[in-house]
Motif scaffolding. Structure first.
Motif, short mmCIF file in Angstrom:
data_model
loop_
_atom_site.label_atom_id
_atom_site.label_comp_id
_atom_site.label_asym_id
_atom_site.label_seq_id
_atom_site.Cartn_x
_atom_site.Cartn_y
_atom_site.Cartn_z
N ALA A 235 0.82 -1.21 0.00
CA ALA A 235 0.00 0.00 0.00
C ALA A 235 0.86 1.26 0.00
CB ALA A 235 -0.93 -0.01 1.21
N LEU A 236 2.05 1.19 0.58
CA LEU A 236 2.95 2.34 0.67
C LEU A 236 3.88 2.44 -0.55
CD1 LEU A 236 3.97 2.00 4.44
CD2 LEU A 236 2.55 3.83 3.43
N GLY A 237 3.72 1.53 -1.52
CA GLY A 237 4.55 1.58 -2.71
C GLY A 237 5.94 1.01 -2.53
N MET A 238 6.09 0.06 -1.59
CA MET A 238 7.41 -0.52 -1.30
C MET A 238 7.61 -1.84 -2.02
SD MET A 238 7.47 0.26 2.80
CE MET A 238 9.13 -0.36 3.09
N THR A 239 6.72 -2.17 -2.98
CA THR A 239 6.85 -3.43 -3.72
C THR A 239 6.60 -3.17 -5.19
OG1 THR A 239 4.50 -3.97 -3.41
CG2 THR A 239 6.04 -4.78 -1.74
N ALA A 240 6.97 -4.13 -6.02
CA ALA A 240 6.81 -3.98 -7.47
C ALA A 240 5.34 -4.03 -7.85
CB ALA A 240 7.59 -5.08 -8.19
N ALA A 241 4.88 -2.99 -8.53
CA ALA A 241 3.51 -2.93 -9.08
C ALA A 241 2.44 -3.15 -8.02
CB ALA A 241 3.36 -3.96 -10.20
N GLY A 242 2.74 -2.79 -6.77
CA GLY A 242 1.74 -2.90 -5.71
C GLY A 242 1.47 -4.30 -5.25
N ALA A 243 2.27 -5.27 -5.70
CA ALA A 243 2.09 -6.65 -5.25
C ALA A 243 2.57 -6.78 -3.81
CB ALA A 243 2.87 -7.60 -6.15
N PRO A 244 2.08 -7.78 -3.06
CA PRO A 244 2.58 -7.97 -1.69
C PRO A 244 4.09 -8.17 -1.67
CG PRO A 244 0.62 -9.29 -2.06
CD PRO A 244 1.03 -8.74 -3.40
N ALA A 245 4.73 -7.80 -0.58
CA ALA A 245 6.17 -7.96 -0.46
C ALA A 245 6.55 -9.43 -0.58
CB ALA A 245 6.63 -7.41 0.89
N PRO A 246 7.65 -9.73 -1.26
CA PRO A 246 8.08 -11.13 -1.38
C PRO A 246 8.42 -11.71 -0.01
CG PRO A 246 9.78 -9.64 -2.18
CD PRO A 246 8.56 -8.81 -1.96
N MET A 247 8.08 -13.00 0.16
CA MET A 247 8.26 -13.65 1.45
C MET A 247 9.07 -14.94 1.31
SD MET A 247 4.58 -13.38 3.35
CE MET A 247 3.68 -11.84 3.50
N HIS A 248 9.81 -15.24 2.37
CA HIS A 248 10.46 -16.54 2.50
C HIS A 248 10.00 -17.13 3.83
CE1 HIS A 248 13.65 -19.61 2.06
NE2 HIS A 248 13.71 -19.53 3.37
N HIS A 249 9.25 -18.24 3.77
CA HIS A 249 8.70 -18.85 4.98
C HIS A 249 9.60 -19.98 5.47
CE1 HIS A 249 4.95 -16.63 4.93
NE2 HIS A 249 4.78 -16.93 3.65
N VAL A 250 9.70 -20.10 6.80
CA VAL A 250 10.52 -21.14 7.42
C VAL A 250 9.72 -21.81 8.53
CG1 VAL A 250 12.63 -19.88 6.90
CG2 VAL A 250 11.55 -19.58 9.13
N THR A 251 10.18 -22.99 8.95
CA THR A 251 9.52 -23.68 10.05
C THR A 251 9.88 -23.02 11.39
OG1 THR A 251 11.36 -25.23 10.21
CG2 THR A 251 9.48 -25.90 8.86
N ALA A 252 9.02 -23.19 12.35
CA ALA A 252 9.27 -22.65 13.70
C ALA A 252 9.53 -23.82 14.65
CB ALA A 252 8.06 -21.85 14.17
N PRO A 253 10.37 -23.60 15.70
CA PRO A 253 11.07 -22.36 16.04
C PRO A 253 12.17 -22.03 15.04
CG PRO A 253 11.76 -24.13 17.50
CD PRO A 253 10.64 -24.68 16.69
N THR A 254 12.37 -20.74 14.82
CA THR A 254 13.28 -20.27 13.78
C THR A 254 14.73 -20.31 14.24
OG1 THR A 254 12.88 -18.00 14.53
CG2 THR A 254 11.52 -18.83 12.73
N THR A 255 15.63 -20.32 13.25
CA THR A 255 17.06 -20.44 13.54
C THR A 255 17.86 -19.43 12.73
OG1 THR A 255 17.50 -22.05 11.80
CG2 THR A 255 16.77 -22.91 13.94
N LEU A 256 19.10 -19.25 13.12
CA LEU A 256 20.02 -18.37 12.40
C LEU A 256 20.23 -18.87 10.96
CD1 LEU A 256 23.37 -17.05 13.85
CD2 LEU A 256 23.32 -18.12 11.60
N GLY A 257 20.43 -20.16 10.80
CA GLY A 257 20.66 -20.72 9.47
C GLY A 257 19.51 -20.46 8.52
N GLN A 258 18.28 -20.50 9.03
CA GLN A 258 17.12 -20.22 8.19
C GLN A 258 17.16 -18.78 7.69
OE1 GLN A 258 14.10 -21.22 11.03
NE2 GLN A 258 13.72 -23.23 10.13
N GLY A 259 17.66 -17.87 8.53
CA GLY A 259 17.77 -16.48 8.11
C GLY A 259 18.76 -16.31 6.97
#
Length: 364
Positions: A235-259
């Motif tokens: 909504a603030l124009g921080m993504t390409a063509a107004g699409a949702p921000a790209p995401m990378h999903h990981v399993t929880a609990p999260t770890t440094l390596g996943q980052g």
């Protein structure tokens, strides 16, 4: 002529209170190798009922008798049967606390404060781990309710209709924490994950960032934070063509390596990202390490925001910008809710929004 005896002192009455010829009370029989209350009473030279008073309501006996009973307990190693005492008083003096994981540092502050505050009021904490994905919460709560604790503290909102029904039917005081809803089971101390996501997006936008992305856990609360961030960023124009921000999903609990792996994946998909919101400080640390290994300068080329304000976040170079949750405040309020309800005190404000803070540091 009958002689008149002077009245006995409280100490004498307590010390002579032994019912030497009477039948043993149920539960006083000594099992193989086990020390019973009767053994303690015999060693202290008092009646079992007096020893019971000394252990359960010390103010009901004299200091002299209390000292004798305590010395006997120390010598024998006797441990009171709390279940029997709970059946008699209808109080277990136990509070069940359910967390997604016992190794996740983000909840430690709350659990520690709960434990200390409840202990000061004579309660012990029974800690249960429900898990994140494929949650075992329903089965865990069934086992907890069967033990009739004096209170239950949950991490997050109870989504299971069956578990909600059982908790309501039990009559046990329940405090939901680390989340927010207008319809709690009973009482609630928490904050809005959606508000956090939106506020972090606005913060990064205000800092001049225009290409946002997300690395987040798949657990339900994390997803709501990340989704709100992605939508607000769009909504603030921080993504390409107004699409949702790209995401990378990981399993929880999260770890440094996943980052680290999360940043690598996002850069492969969108090389120009200049801001990342992570669902935990550990993920953020991994993102920072991966960025530095690639020669990406933080914050000049990439702003990084975490969640949790763990102790290491202020000791990094650069220091980590993150979202701070008042875990101590949550623990204190939740414990107070349980203690007041157990004492029959009406809780006027059943829903407490404890809020959050964005801790501005060098990484963003």
């Amino acid at each position: 002529m009958a002689s008149i005896q002077p009245p006995s002192s409280p100490d004498q009455r307590e010390l002579r209170d032994e019912d030497a010829g009477g039948p043993r009370r149920r539960g006083s029989r000594k099992s193989a190798g086990g020390i019973t209350l009767r053994d303690v009473a015999q060693l202290a030279g008092v009646a079992p009922i007096t020893a019971s008073r000394a252990l359960n309501t010390p103010s009901a006996v004299s200091p002299k008798v209390l000292q004798k009973v305590r010395e006997a307990v120390e010598r024998t190693g006797y441990v009171p049967n709390l279940l029997a005492g709970g059946l008699a008083s209808n109080k277990s003096r136990l509070v069940a606390v359910v967390v997604p994981t016992v190794i996740g540092p983000v909840f430690q502050e709350t659990v520690h404060t709960l434990t200390e505050t409840l202990a000061a009021a004579g309660y012990q904490v029974m800690l249960g781990q429900s898990g994140y994905e494929n949650s075992r919460e329903d089965a865990l709560l069934e086992a907890i309710i069967g033990r009739r604790p004096d209170g239950v503290v949950l991490t997050g909102i109870m989504r299971s209709a069956e578990a909600r029904r059982r908790l309501l039917a039990s009559g046990i005081p329940v405090v939901e924490t680390w989340d927010l809803t207008p319809t709690p089971i009973d009482m609630l101390v928490g904050f809005s994950h959606e508000d956090i996501g939106r506020e972090v997006a606005r913060y990064l936008h205000g800092a001049g960032r225009r290409a946002a992305a997300v690395v987040g856990g798949r657990d339900e609360r994390s997803r709501r934070r990340m989704d709100a961030f992605a939508q607000e960023a769009a909504a603030l124009g921080m993504t390409a063509a107004g699409a949702p921000a790209p995401m990378h999903h990981v399993t929880a609990p999260t770890t440094l390596g996943q980052g680290r792996r999360g940043l690598a994946d996002l850069l492969a998909r969108q090389p120009g990202i200049d801001a990342i919101f992570c669902s935990s400080d550990l993920l953020a640390l991994g993102v920072m390490i991966e960025a530095q290994s690639r020669g990406i300068r933080i914050p000049e080329q990439l702003a990084v925001v975490g969640f949790g304000d763990l102790e290491f976040s202020r000791d990094l170079q650069p220091q980590l910008t993150t979202v701070r949750i008042d875990g101590t405040g949550i623990g204190q309020r939740a414990a107070r809710f349980i203690i007041d309800r157990a004492a029959g005190i009406e809780v006027a404000e059943r829903i407490v929004d404890i809020g959050f803070s964005i801790i501005r540091r060098e990484s963003a």
